[in-house]
Enzyme design. Structure first.
Site, mmCIF file in Angstrom:
data_model
loop_
_atom_site.group_PDB
_atom_site.id
_atom_site.type_symbol
_atom_site.label_atom_id
_atom_site.label_comp_id
_atom_site.label_asym_id
_atom_site.label_seq_id
_atom_site.Cartn_x
_atom_site.Cartn_y
_atom_site.Cartn_z
ATOM 1 C CG ASN A 46 -0.429 -0.164 2.532
ATOM 2 O OD1 ASN A 46 0.647 -0.711 2.703
ATOM 3 N ND2 ASN A 46 -1.154 0.295 3.532
ATOM 4 C CD GLU A 48 -1.771 4.653 4.451
ATOM 5 O OE1 GLU A 48 -1.378 5.533 5.253
ATOM 6 O OE2 GLU A 48 -2.445 3.657 4.803
ATOM 7 C CB CYS A 57 -5.226 -1.476 -1.893
ATOM 8 S SG CYS A 57 -6.590 -0.794 -0.940
ATOM 9 C CD GLU A 59 -5.230 -6.127 -1.375
ATOM 10 O OE1 GLU A 59 -4.698 -5.005 -1.261
ATOM 11 O OE2 GLU A 59 -6.032 -6.583 -0.546
ATOM 12 C CB CYS A 88 -10.813 -3.003 0.276
ATOM 13 S SG CYS A 88 -10.151 -2.370 -1.277
ATOM 14 C CB CYS A 91 -8.430 -4.942 -3.797
ATOM 15 S SG CYS A 91 -7.357 -3.543 -3.426
HETATM 16 N N1 THU Z 1 -5.360 -1.656 2.369
HETATM 17 C C1 THU Z 1 -4.776 -2.459 1.416
HETATM 18 O O1 THU Z 1 -3.630 -2.231 1.013
HETATM 19 N N2 THU Z 1 -5.483 -3.508 0.947
HETATM 20 C C2 THU Z 1 -6.757 -3.802 1.322
HETATM 21 O O2 THU Z 1 -7.387 -4.638 0.707
HETATM 22 C C3 THU Z 1 -7.336 -3.139 2.486
HETATM 23 C C4 THU Z 1 -6.688 -1.870 2.897
HETATM 24 C C5 THU Z 1 -4.620 -0.495 2.839
HETATM 25 C C6 THU Z 1 -5.184 0.814 2.362
HETATM 26 C C7 THU Z 1 -4.681 1.774 3.406
HETATM 27 O O3 THU Z 1 -3.370 2.188 3.033
HETATM 28 C C8 THU Z 1 -4.582 0.919 4.672
HETATM 29 O O4 THU Z 1 -4.635 -0.430 4.244
HETATM 30 C C9 THU Z 1 -5.710 1.172 5.665
HETATM 31 O O5 THU Z 1 -6.947 1.114 5.046
#
Ligand code: THU
Length: 138
Positions: A46, A48, A57, A59, A88, A91
């Protein structure tokens, strides 16, 4: 399906990649390892951003890396999160585009696998390319 050696290789790749997660705001570090039909593995983390909605994300990072390198056929994905949180919805949808039969494995930060499921089970009644072709005048 996935044999155990390959499953463990994917877990290891995701755990290693997770060191690079950029979770500056949530602190929730995620990594994914995506297995392609040709045997290649693409990892993603991920990423941000100070503009929160722009965060990506793990994935989807892995999917974008793979497709950019010519791989569009995926067999399995291992996702590593601090507490084995689920992939999520966004994804799931992006994975569906390329691999409805994907095998999804979720592990925690110690590499312990918590659960596995097919993408078909995780994304019931999906929207796909076929839906667009049924549009009148489309
Ligand atoms: N996140 C992912 O990388 N993958 C997911 O499927 C769920 C959430 C990340 C997004 C964000 O940077 C952090 O987790 C908190 O939501």
């Amino acid at each position: 399906m996935l044999n155990d050696a390959v499953r463990q290789r994917l877990v290891k790749a995701a755990l290693e990649a997770r060191r690079h997660a950029y979770a500056a705001y949530s602190g929730y570090r995620v990594a994914a390892a995506l297995l392609c039909a040709d045997g290649r593995i693409f990892t993603g983390v991920n990423v941000e951003n100070a503009v929160y909605p722009l965060g990506l994300c793990a994935e989807r990072t892995a999917v974008v890396k793979a497709v950019s390198e010519g791989c569009r056929e995926f067999r399995a994905i291992v996702v590593v999160t601090p507490n084995a949180g689920a992939p999520c919805g966004a994804c799931r949808q992006v994975l569906w585009e390329f691999a409805p039969d994907l095998h999804v494995v979720v592990a925690d930060a110690q590499g312990r696998i918590h659960w596995e499921a097919s993408l078909r089970a995780l994304l019931p009644r999906p929207f796909g390319a076929g839906d667009l072709s049924e549009v009148e005048g489309g």
